[in-house]
Design a protein around this motif. Sequence first.
Motif, PDB file in Angstrom:
ATOM      1  N   UNK A 240      -5.420   3.947  -1.871  1.00  0.00           N
ATOM      2  CA  UNK A 240      -5.030   5.211  -1.245  1.00  0.00           C
ATOM      3  C   UNK A 240      -3.544   5.270  -0.913  1.00  0.00           C
ATOM      4  N   UNK A 241      -2.870   4.123  -1.078  1.00  0.00           N
ATOM      5  CA  UNK A 241      -1.431   4.045  -0.783  1.00  0.00           C
ATOM      6  C   UNK A 241      -1.114   4.501   0.642  1.00  0.00           C
ATOM      7  N   UNK A 242      -1.968   4.091   1.602  1.00  0.00           N
ATOM      8  CA  UNK A 242      -1.778   4.502   2.984  1.00  0.00           C
ATOM      9  C   UNK A 242      -0.959   3.518   3.806  1.00  0.00           C
ATOM     10  N   UNK A 243      -0.688   2.359   3.261  1.00  0.00           N
ATOM     11  CA  UNK A 243       0.140   1.382   3.956  1.00  0.00           C
ATOM     12  C   UNK A 243       1.324   1.017   3.081  1.00  0.00           C
ATOM     13  N   UNK A 244       2.401   0.686   3.736  1.00  0.00           N
ATOM     14  CA  UNK A 244       3.568   0.239   2.988  1.00  0.00           C
ATOM     15  C   UNK A 244       3.282  -1.143   2.395  1.00  0.00           C
ATOM     16  N   UNK A 245       3.997  -1.518   1.354  1.00  0.00           N
ATOM     17  CA  UNK A 245       3.740  -2.797   0.676  1.00  0.00           C
ATOM     18  C   UNK A 245       3.824  -4.014   1.603  1.00  0.00           C
ATOM     19  N   UNK A 246       4.737  -4.005   2.555  1.00  0.00           N
ATOM     20  CA  UNK A 246       4.859  -5.141   3.469  1.00  0.00           C
ATOM     21  C   UNK A 246       3.622  -5.284   4.355  1.00  0.00           C
ATOM     22  N   UNK A 247       3.094  -4.170   4.831  1.00  0.00           N
ATOM     23  CA  UNK A 247       1.890  -4.209   5.661  1.00  0.00           C
ATOM     24  C   UNK A 247       0.679  -4.654   4.852  1.00  0.00           C
ATOM     25  N   UNK A 248       0.585  -4.193   3.621  1.00  0.00           N
ATOM     26  CA  UNK A 248      -0.498  -4.640   2.745  1.00  0.00           C
ATOM     27  C   UNK A 248      -0.401  -6.139   2.476  1.00  0.00           C
ATOM     28  N   UNK A 249       0.798  -6.617   2.248  1.00  0.00           N
ATOM     29  CA  UNK A 249       0.995  -8.049   2.020  1.00  0.00           C
ATOM     30  C   UNK A 249       0.597  -8.849   3.252  1.00  0.00           C
TER      31      UNK A 249
END
Length: 101
Positions: free
Chosen positions: A59-68
Motif C-alpha cells: 500500500x506504500x503507506x510507510x516510508x522505506x526507512x520505517x518499513x526497513x
Amino acid sequence: MQHADEIINCLRTVNTHFNGPDPTSRSGCPDHSRISEVAYCVSGIISGGLTLYLKLNQMRQLDPDSLAQLSVELCRIAYAWDQILASDVSDILEGFDITLA
C-alpha cells in the motif's frame, strides 16, 4: 520499536522460565513440555507482523526507512524465539547483529 522491545523483554522471561536462569550453563535438557502455551502467541506475533509488513509495503503507506525498521524488529523477535527453542542461550539476542552484517 518500543513494542518490539517489550516483546523481546517478555521473551527473555519465557527463556528463563523454560530454559532455566542461565541456559548457557544449564546441564541436562530443558523442560519444554509446556512451551506450547506461548508458542502459538509468538508465532502469531511473527506471522502477523510479516503480514502487516507485506500489506504496508504493497500500500506504500510507510516510508522505506520505517518499513526497513519494521522488518528488522520482526527479525529480532524471530531470532530471539529461535534462541529460546535452541534452549542453551542465555542472551537471546547475542549474535543477532552479526546476522545483519
